[in-house]
Design an enzyme around this catalytic site. Structure first.
Site, mmCIF file in Angstrom:
data_model
loop_
_atom_site.group_PDB
_atom_site.id
_atom_site.type_symbol
_atom_site.label_atom_id
_atom_site.label_comp_id
_atom_site.label_asym_id
_atom_site.label_seq_id
_atom_site.Cartn_x
_atom_site.Cartn_y
_atom_site.Cartn_z
ATOM 1 C CG ASP A 1 30.960 46.588 47.277
ATOM 2 O OD1 ASP A 1 31.120 47.795 47.552
ATOM 3 O OD2 ASP A 1 31.534 46.018 46.335
ATOM 4 N NE ARG B 1 30.807 33.884 44.342
ATOM 5 C CZ ARG B 1 31.369 34.343 45.452
ATOM 6 N NH1 ARG B 1 31.068 33.810 46.619
ATOM 7 N NH2 ARG B 1 32.228 35.326 45.418
ATOM 8 C CG ASP C 1 31.728 35.459 41.793
ATOM 9 O OD1 ASP C 1 31.852 34.270 41.433
ATOM 10 O OD2 ASP C 1 32.579 36.058 42.465
ATOM 11 C CB SER D 1 38.787 42.211 44.840
ATOM 12 O OG SER D 1 37.715 41.300 44.879
HETATM 13 N N1 ARG Z 1 38.015 34.718 38.732
HETATM 14 C C1 ARG Z 1 37.511 33.834 39.730
HETATM 15 C C2 ARG Z 1 36.159 33.336 39.349
HETATM 16 O O1 ARG Z 1 35.516 33.917 38.548
HETATM 17 C C3 ARG Z 1 37.556 34.405 41.102
HETATM 18 C C4 ARG Z 1 36.644 35.540 41.392
HETATM 19 C C5 ARG Z 1 36.991 36.074 42.715
HETATM 20 N N2 ARG Z 1 36.111 37.051 43.201
HETATM 21 C C6 ARG Z 1 36.542 38.039 43.992
HETATM 22 N N3 ARG Z 1 35.669 38.836 44.508
HETATM 23 N N4 ARG Z 1 37.809 38.246 44.230
HETATM 24 O O2 ARG Z 1 35.728 32.339 39.862
#
Ligand code: ARG
Length: 404
Positions: free
Chosen positions: A14, A94, A123, A174
């Protein structure tokens, strides 16, 4: 001259496609910024790839120490675990990445920042809220939220534009990884009834394959921060890595959680956080020894607040500053050592000691050396139960069954 945008770059499909897409759609020059938060990839290769795909500049910044000392350990001191399950590895990285995006944008004279998040996750919220708090004048571009391409179409786009498609694209999962944990979603995991296949795990042995003999580790804390393993002092990064190894080998650190995203979706998430699981347990065990009952009760009330705040992208809020100040103060005496036993997927606290322990053997013991004055108990109970007795005499005690 074209305007510049700093893109949080991972080297994945991406964000690689995003470099080309931003140029086409916005006619902006892309500066790729890859942040090392302990995701063990080959950063030189990632850096080269961004240039090959068309970035005008490609930067790598090592943020591991900042991540551990200013994000991970304060969250550990707060006992911040989202919904009692998720040690927040992705969520904690993040705001740090957002801060470095903003810093780089200012250094490079860029007018925008960009990230690879879709419009369905948490995110994007964490990035956008953080960037807006730190530098409201920067424009935010989120290609994967804007372009409306399916996975298939993104791969086609990459092939047409000569962007190498990583073999990991074949994987249905992912995955987001950093020093504090791995987050895995998608593929068969989207069926909450399906047991996660062994292949989703990378840091932990299957508990059934783990050694039959228990492992032990002694974790030394100073003011709520882990500083030593088995008596050996070490920096946070080494300590976390060493614990990942040891606990992971014993199959400790797998989490399977059906989680509430901020955007209103329930999603099934798998996490691996061997060090996190052990450290949270050990830290709480030490707090139980050195904090008063009232301090512990109050802390338990703010833990969900603190965890929600991190999860929901509010790291740079004033509320966070206030809670963090309380947490820091609460850790003044969280110093001591905790012994943890690791066996077949389970970690158990089996010992704790502290120079400032509130546990008093002479008060607790039923053996010789007891100094607790039992003759004071009836007087205490008389006053403690006075209001209950008074009310019962005047109003009676209603039979709970009769009320229904
Ligand atoms: N659900 C988790 C969060 O919101 C993990 C997100 C993981 N992202 C990913 N691209 N796999 O913090």
């Amino acid at each position: 001259m074209a305007k510049k945008v700093v893109l949080a770059y991972s080297g994945g499909l991406d964000t690689s496609v995003a470099i080309k897409w931003i140029k086409e759609k916005y006619n902006m020059d892309v500066i790729a910024l890859c942040i090392d938060v302990g995701n063990e990839s080959d950063f030189t290769a990632v850096q080269q790839k961004a240039l090959k795909v068309g970035a005008i500049k490609s930067l790598v910044k090592d943020a591991k120490e900042t991540f551990v000392n200013h994000f991970v350990f304060p969250a550990l001191q707060a006992d911040a675990i989202y919904e009692g399950q998720y040690p927040l590895a992705t969520a904690l990285a993040r705001p740090l990445i957002a801060k470095l995006l903003v810093d780089t944008a200012l250094e490079e004279g860029a007018s925008a920042v960009a990230h690879g998040c879709t419009g369905k996750g948490n995110d994007q919220v964490r990035f956008d809220v953080s960037v807006n708090a730190l530098a409201p004048n920067l424009k935010i571009i989120a290609p994967a939220r804007e372009w409306g391409m399916t996975r298939e179409q993104t791969i086609n786009y990459a092939q047409q534009h000569d962007i190498p498609v990583p073999i990991t694209v074949a994987s249905p999962y992912s995955i987001d990884e950093n020093l504090w944990g791995r987050s895995i979603e998608c593929g068969v995991l989207e069926d909450p009834w399906t047991e996660p296949p062994e292949e989703v795990y990378a840091w932990t042995s299957s508990p059934s394959e783990a050694p039959d003999k228990p492992g032990y580790v002694e974790i030394g804390f100073e003011k709520g921060i882990p500083v030593a393993l088995d008596g050996q002092k070490m920096d946070g990064i080494s300590l976390i890595r060493q614990l990942h190894e040891l606990a992971g080998m014993h199959g400790v650190g797998r989490i399977d959680h059906l989680e509430n995203r901020l955007v209103g979706i329930k999603s099934r998430e798998i996490y691996e956080a061997p060090a996190g699981v052990v450290l949270f347990q050990a830290h709480q065990a030490l707090e139980a020894m050195v904090l008063s009952k009232d301090q512990l009760r109050f802390k338990q009330k703010i833990v969900p607040e603190y965890a929600d705040l991190i999860y929901n992208g509010l790291w740079f809020s004033a509320m966070h500053q206030d809670l963090a100040a309380y947490v820091k103060s609460s850790q003044r005496f969280v110093t001591g050592t905790v012994r943890v036993k690791l066996l077949k997927g389970k970690s158990t606290v089996v010992g704790r000691q502290s120079p400032v322990s509130l546990y008093s053997h002479s008060l607790a013991t039923y053996d010789k050396g007891d100094v607790f004055d039992q003759s004071a108990a009836p007087g205490f109970i008389h006053i403690w139960g006075l209001s209950v007795k008074t009310q019962a005499q005047v109003q009676g005690i209603s039979n709970p069954e009769a009320n229904s």
